[in-house]
Enzyme design. Structure first.
Site, PDB file in Angstrom:
ATOM      1  N   GLU A 144       0.853  -1.293   0.065  1.00  0.00           N
ATOM      2  CA  GLU A 144      -0.010   0.016  -0.207  1.00  0.00           C
ATOM      3  C   GLU A 144       0.846   1.277   0.074  1.00  0.00           C
ATOM      4  O   GLU A 144       1.794   1.388   0.533  1.00  0.00           O
ATOM      5  CB  GLU A 144      -0.566   0.060   1.294  1.00  0.00           C
ATOM      6  CG  GLU A 144      -1.477  -1.386   1.669  1.00  0.00           C
ATOM      7  CD  GLU A 144      -2.335  -1.177   2.929  1.00  0.00           C
ATOM      8  OE1 GLU A 144      -2.047  -0.267   3.564  1.00  0.00           O
ATOM      9  OE2 GLU A 144      -2.792  -2.128   3.175  1.00  0.00           O
ATOM     10  N   LYS A 146       2.294   4.470   1.589  1.00  0.00           N
ATOM     11  CA  LYS A 146       2.369   4.841   2.888  1.00  0.00           C
ATOM     12  C   LYS A 146       2.268   6.507   2.882  1.00  0.00           C
ATOM     13  O   LYS A 146       2.889   7.305   2.398  1.00  0.00           O
ATOM     14  CB  LYS A 146       3.979   4.813   3.583  1.00  0.00           C
ATOM     15  CG  LYS A 146       3.895   5.040   4.846  1.00  0.00           C
ATOM     16  CD  LYS A 146       5.451   4.596   5.513  1.00  0.00           C
ATOM     17  CE  LYS A 146       5.365   4.696   6.781  1.00  0.00           C
ATOM     18  NZ  LYS A 146       5.176   6.073   7.668  1.00  0.00           N
ATOM     19  N   ASP A 148       1.612   9.994   4.163  1.00  0.00           N
ATOM     20  CA  ASP A 148       2.360  10.867   5.147  1.00  0.00           C
ATOM     21  C   ASP A 148       1.321  11.894   5.698  1.00  0.00           C
ATOM     22  O   ASP A 148       1.164  13.112   5.508  1.00  0.00           O
ATOM     23  CB  ASP A 148       3.514  11.729   4.202  1.00  0.00           C
ATOM     24  CG  ASP A 148       4.422  12.179   5.204  1.00  0.00           C
ATOM     25  OD1 ASP A 148       4.188  11.867   6.314  1.00  0.00           O
ATOM     26  OD2 ASP A 148       5.227  12.933   4.667  1.00  0.00           O
ATOM     27  N   LYS A 347      10.875   3.100   2.701  1.00  0.00           N
ATOM     28  CA  LYS A 347      10.729   4.445   2.651  1.00  0.00           C
ATOM     29  C   LYS A 347      11.170   5.069   1.324  1.00  0.00           C
ATOM     30  O   LYS A 347      12.337   4.570   0.768  1.00  0.00           O
ATOM     31  CB  LYS A 347      11.393   5.271   3.794  1.00  0.00           C
ATOM     32  CG  LYS A 347      10.889   4.756   4.984  1.00  0.00           C
ATOM     33  CD  LYS A 347       9.604   5.412   5.462  1.00  0.00           C
ATOM     34  CE  LYS A 347       9.462   6.996   5.780  1.00  0.00           C
ATOM     35  NZ  LYS A 347       9.993   7.204   6.989  1.00  0.00           N
ATOM     36  N   CYS A 441      22.119  47.743  -6.063  1.00  0.00           N
ATOM     37  CA  CYS A 441      22.472  46.545  -7.070  1.00  0.00           C
ATOM     38  C   CYS A 441      23.719  46.021  -6.611  1.00  0.00           C
ATOM     39  O   CYS A 441      24.551  46.735  -6.861  1.00  0.00           O
ATOM     40  CB  CYS A 441      22.167  46.941  -8.518  1.00  0.00           C
ATOM     41  SG  CYS A 441      22.443  45.461  -9.402  1.00  0.00           S
ATOM     42  N   CYS A 444      25.796  46.259 -10.186  1.00  0.00           N
ATOM     43  CA  CYS A 444      26.107  47.534 -11.032  1.00  0.00           C
ATOM     44  C   CYS A 444      26.069  48.700 -10.035  1.00  0.00           C
ATOM     45  O   CYS A 444      26.219  49.815 -10.424  1.00  0.00           O
ATOM     46  CB  CYS A 444      25.144  47.884 -12.264  1.00  0.00           C
ATOM     47  SG  CYS A 444      23.499  48.265 -11.816  1.00  0.00           S
ATOM     48  N   CYS A 459      16.464  46.091  -9.775  1.00  0.00           N
ATOM     49  CA  CYS A 459      17.564  47.145  -9.829  1.00  0.00           C
ATOM     50  C   CYS A 459      17.006  47.886 -11.225  1.00  0.00           C
ATOM     51  O   CYS A 459      16.510  47.179 -12.351  1.00  0.00           O
ATOM     52  CB  CYS A 459      18.648  46.145 -10.372  1.00  0.00           C
ATOM     53  SG  CYS A 459      19.859  47.193 -11.391  1.00  0.00           S
ATOM     54  N   CYS A 464      22.502  46.862 -16.200  1.00  0.00           N
ATOM     55  CA  CYS A 464      23.314  46.133 -15.464  1.00  0.00           C
ATOM     56  C   CYS A 464      23.735  45.090 -16.078  1.00  0.00           C
ATOM     57  O   CYS A 464      22.926  44.357 -16.758  1.00  0.00           O
ATOM     58  CB  CYS A 464      22.253  46.197 -14.122  1.00  0.00           C
ATOM     59  SG  CYS A 464      22.709  44.652 -13.215  1.00  0.00           S
TER      60      CYS A 464
HETATM   61  S1  IVH Z   1       0.020   0.049   8.927  1.00  0.00           S
HETATM   62  C1  IVH Z   1       1.177  -2.031  12.548  1.00  0.00           C
HETATM   63  N1  IVH Z   1      -0.553   1.131   6.701  1.00  0.00           N
HETATM   64  O1  IVH Z   1       2.756   4.832   9.063  1.00  0.00           O
HETATM   65  C2  IVH Z   1       0.904  -1.336  11.149  1.00  0.00           C
HETATM   66  N2  IVH Z   1       0.454   2.404   8.209  1.00  0.00           N
HETATM   67  O2  IVH Z   1       5.241   3.981  10.751  1.00  0.00           O
HETATM   68  C3  IVH Z   1       0.728   0.004  11.339  1.00  0.00           C
HETATM   69  N3  IVH Z   1       0.903   4.754   7.571  1.00  0.00           N
HETATM   70  O3  IVH Z   1       1.376   5.050  12.303  1.00  0.00           O
HETATM   71  C4  IVH Z   1       0.518   0.776  10.488  1.00  0.00           C
HETATM   72  N4  IVH Z   1       0.033   4.754   5.640  1.00  0.00           N
HETATM   73  O4  IVH Z   1       0.327   6.456  10.721  1.00  0.00           O
HETATM   74  C5  IVH Z   1      -0.049   1.332   7.906  1.00  0.00           C
HETATM   75  N5  IVH Z   1      -0.815   2.210   4.605  1.00  0.00           N
HETATM   76  C6  IVH Z   1      -0.790   2.224   5.843  1.00  0.00           C
HETATM   77  C7  IVH Z   1       0.030   3.228   6.155  1.00  0.00           C
HETATM   78  C8  IVH Z   1       0.272   3.440   7.410  1.00  0.00           C
HETATM   79  C9  IVH Z   1       0.721   5.394   6.493  1.00  0.00           C
HETATM   80  C10 IVH Z   1       1.477   5.268   8.979  1.00  0.00           C
HETATM   81  C11 IVH Z   1       0.635   5.100  10.220  1.00  0.00           C
HETATM   82  C12 IVH Z   1       1.866   4.498  11.232  1.00  0.00           C
HETATM   83  C13 IVH Z   1       3.258   4.863  10.574  1.00  0.00           C
HETATM   84  C14 IVH Z   1       3.938   3.828  10.887  1.00  0.00           C
END
Ligand code: IVH
Length: 700
Positions: A144, A146, A148, A347, A441, A444, A459, A464
């Protein structure tokens, strides 16, 4: 109208055996049953429309209809406060403020994830899992994005949202229920259906975030109100979620994607993907880019795909979360005190890093704008070394309070110039030095001015040397005169030695002048002179763009060329003529008219033409003459560069492709043509030379 509805519903109620009345709590006995029913209907309908709009992205009614229903419910709940309940959609707008957040213990700790940074970390993770499970068979994962943002947990009892909490320290979180109710993509009541079992107790987890676009808008708003902007969308989401006054949270564009569960009763699932599927069925929003049931090598492919897609997504993601799909295997693997053994985050390389400002330099641009630029201790950001970052202007430096010696957060996004996001004030030692923009400036030494409604200092000396260099670099660049070999370093050298001052000087340049320069061989000098000669044939759009008129980029230059058809007509256009053009606003129009009003600029244009430049767009043969015709270019043409040939073909409606096929109408062959010529001969494609091409397109 409201009365009609009430009467109608009263009749309806009298004839039916409505069970709401049977179970009506004592305090409601004095309320008209029709009102109770109306409130209930409105709540249900609003929840359904909300779900269709925010989760499915597929509304059934118009926004104004939705608003009308919401207003009616608000009115009824105000008149009959006994009827408002914790699951009312009206709470989406927020509740009165709290003094502080209470904390609540998560029934299952909200763990964090182990991190991986390279492919081998992920391959090791897969091997570790196989070792732990004592198996050599392929493990199946669900991967999935991740997100932010900020993790939260929502608890539902009998399908109704009862509490919401932040992750906190993983064991105890802050109770932010009223705030979570304002997030439209978080259901307040769960969808029940014929064969749908709503768990009596359900804990779901997800990530709250703000879209990049909404983040920019929010920050613009804050700046206008003199509030400090948020550093990034994650901070904005976290700050919004932790408001004691949920009416403020309600105004923030928070969204959520769900990715997991805590304790749940009566939900039978065998895999993580099943869980996500079941959640989706109950009305929870699931990220559409999740890739279910894949092998570890497919996970690595998915990671690379997402890196490519990352900039196109409307929200920030910072990696991929990889989860063992089979729940039985997840249970066998278990967790450490910190993180589960069945999941890992792969990451992405960070696009923000901290580093030190070692100095601030002021650069002078093409239009004279003074831009402060931070010199940084070089730092690797997302794979590229960054040693400078723009500070935009004086106001930005003051607002962010950036001082020389500060440790700062620097961000690089896409192809844009890196910028300083904020100062890490905890790293201040007291030895940092404040910076002041110069009064003159830096190149110049002439006066600088600040226009009334502008943040930039400028300027005012158009002679210049910094401005001259930048203007000529622009003039020679791709999209303008496109002079091959005329790079930044060469232009700087020529201007510094007094060999180049105006645009037209380029066309008067001698090979000998170039030959005598540093790091310039006879061959390169000859090549540049050749490139200059070829650049003299230019389309009108490129010519207009090359002049570096403020606010006239390639796009606007294209519009102007199409509208006026000749330089003469553009130069004599009035403000009214310019404003009338679609895509040209008053600011742009003013800039264009102002440019040609100045004698120096008209003179510069005449000088360029006198240097032997011919504008191809002006003597174009009737437009669309070659509509639909397909051209292929091969070999070196005598007077036209490839890109010029392409432009004149396209101006007359033709198309240029890379290889000869049965669909090709003409092969334009220059000297030393390649295999394309043979192929064209084989297929019987008409072969023409440069002269014929010109006759077909630009010359009578
Ligand atoms: S699973 C035990 N799935 O990442 C599994 N986390 O570093 C826990 N996060 O605190 C999380 N997208 O805030 C999971 N698709 C995703 C995620 C996700 C973002 C964040 C979440 C968690 C942190 C862990």
């Amino acid at each position: 109208m409201a009365l009609n509805v009430l009467l109608y519903q009263l009749q309806d109620l009298e004839s039916s055996n409505y069970d709401l009345l049977k179970y009506m709590p004592k305090f409601m006995e004095n309320i008209d049953p029709a009102v109770i029913r109306k409130v209930d209907d409105l709540k249900q309908a609003l929840h359904r429309h909300n779900y269709r709009y925010y989760v499915l992205d597929d509304p059934e009614i118009s926004d104004s209809e939705y608003d009308r229903m919401m207003q009616e419910l608000i009115r009824l709940e105000t008149d009959y406060p006994e009827l408002s309940s914790p699951d009312s959609p009206t709470l989406r707008v927020g509740a009165p403020p709290l003094d502080k957040f209470e904390t609540i213990e998560h029934s299952i700790p909200m763990l964090s994830l182990d991190n991986g940074f390279k492919d081998s970390d992920i391959i090791d993770f897969d091997l570790r899992i196989k070792r732990n499970l004592d198996t050599s068979s392929e493990i199946i994962y669900t991967a999935e994005p991740k997100l932010d943002g900020v993790a939260i947990e929502l608890v539902y009892e009998d399908g109704r949202l009862v509490t919401a909490s932040t992750r906190g320290d993983g064991f105890n979180g802050e109770l932010i229920t009223s705030n979570a109710r304002t997030i439209r993509s978080a259901p307040m009541v769960l969808e029940s259906g014929e064969d749908k079992n709503i768990p009596s107790h359900l804990e779901v987890r997800g990530e709250v975030f703000i879209r990049k676009e909404e983040f920019e808008r929010l920050n613009d708003e804050r700046l206008q109100q003199n509030l400090p902007p948020f550093a990034n969308p994650r901070n904005a989401a976290a700050g919004s979620l932790r408001q004691l006054d949920s009416r403020i949270t309600a105004k923030r564009p928070l969204e959520i994607f769900f990715y997991g569960i805590g304790v749940v009763t009566d939900l039978v699932v065998e895999s993580h993907w099943d869980t996500l599927y079941a959640l989706q069925d109950l009305g929870f929003r699931i990220n559409p880019h999740i890739r279910p049931k894949i092998t570890i090598s497919e996970v690595l492919e998915y990671y690379r795909e997402l890196i490519e897609k990352r900039h196109l997504l409307p929200y920030d993601i910072d990696g991929v979360v990889i989860k063992v799909d089979d729940i039985r295997l997840q249970q066998l693997l278990g967790a450490t005190s910190r993180s589960p053994r069945w999941a890992i985050a792969y990451k992405f390389k960070a696009l923000q890093e901290t580093t030190r400002v070692t100095g601030i330099e002021v650069q002078v641009g093409r239009t004279g704008v003074l831009t402060p630029v931070a010199h940084l201790t070089p730092v690797n950001i997302g794979g590229a070394m960054v040693s400078r970052a723009t500070l935009h202007n004086e106001d930005e430096i003051t607002r962010k309070d950036i001082r020389i010696g500060d440790t700062v957060l620097v961000q690089r996004a896409g192809d844009v110039i890196p910028e300083v996001v904020k100062v890490i004030s905890s790293k201040r030692t007291g030895k940092e030095r404040r910076f002041k923009m110069p009064q003159n400036c830096p190149v110049c030494n002439s006066y600088v001015v600040r226009a009334e409604d502008e943040a930039a200092l400028r300027c005012i000396n158009i002679a210049c040397s910094a401005q001259v260099k930048e203007r000529i670099k622009h003039f020679a660049s791709k999209g303008a005169f496109d002079i091959e070999g005329m790079g930044d370093k060469l232009v700087e050298q020529l201007v510094d030695r007094g060999l180049l001052f105006s645009y037209a000087d380029i066309f008067r340049m001698h090979e000998d002048t170039l030959k005598n320069l540093e790091r310039m061989g006879a061959k390169s000098a000859a090549n540049i002179i050749d490139a200059i000669a070829k650049s003299k044939q230019i389309t009108l759009a490129c010519f207009i763009y090359s002049l570096g008129i403020r606010h006239v980029g390639e796009h606007v230059a294209g519009i102007l060329a199409k509208t006026f058809g000749s330089l003469e007509k553009l130069i004599s256009a009035t403000m009214d003529d310019l404003i009338a053009i679609e895509g040209v606003g008053p600011v742009v129009a003013e800039s264009i008219a102002g440019f040609f009003e100045q004698y120096e600029n008209r003179n510069a244009v005449n000088d360029i033409i006198a240097g032997g430049v011919r504008i191809l767009g002006e003597n174009i043969r009737e437009e669309g003459r070659l509509e639909g015709k397909v051209f292929v270019l091969t070999g070196t043409l005598e007077t036209l560069t490839r890109s010029q040939a392409k432009k004149i073909i396209e101006m007359t409606g033709g198309k240029v492709t890379g290889s000869v096929s049965r669909n090709t109408d003409y092969l334009v062959a220059g000297t030393s043509p390649g295999s394309k010529l043979e192929r064209a001969n084989d297929l019987g494609v008409e072969i023409i030379d440069e002269e014929t091409l010109k006759r077909l397109t630009i010359e009578d």
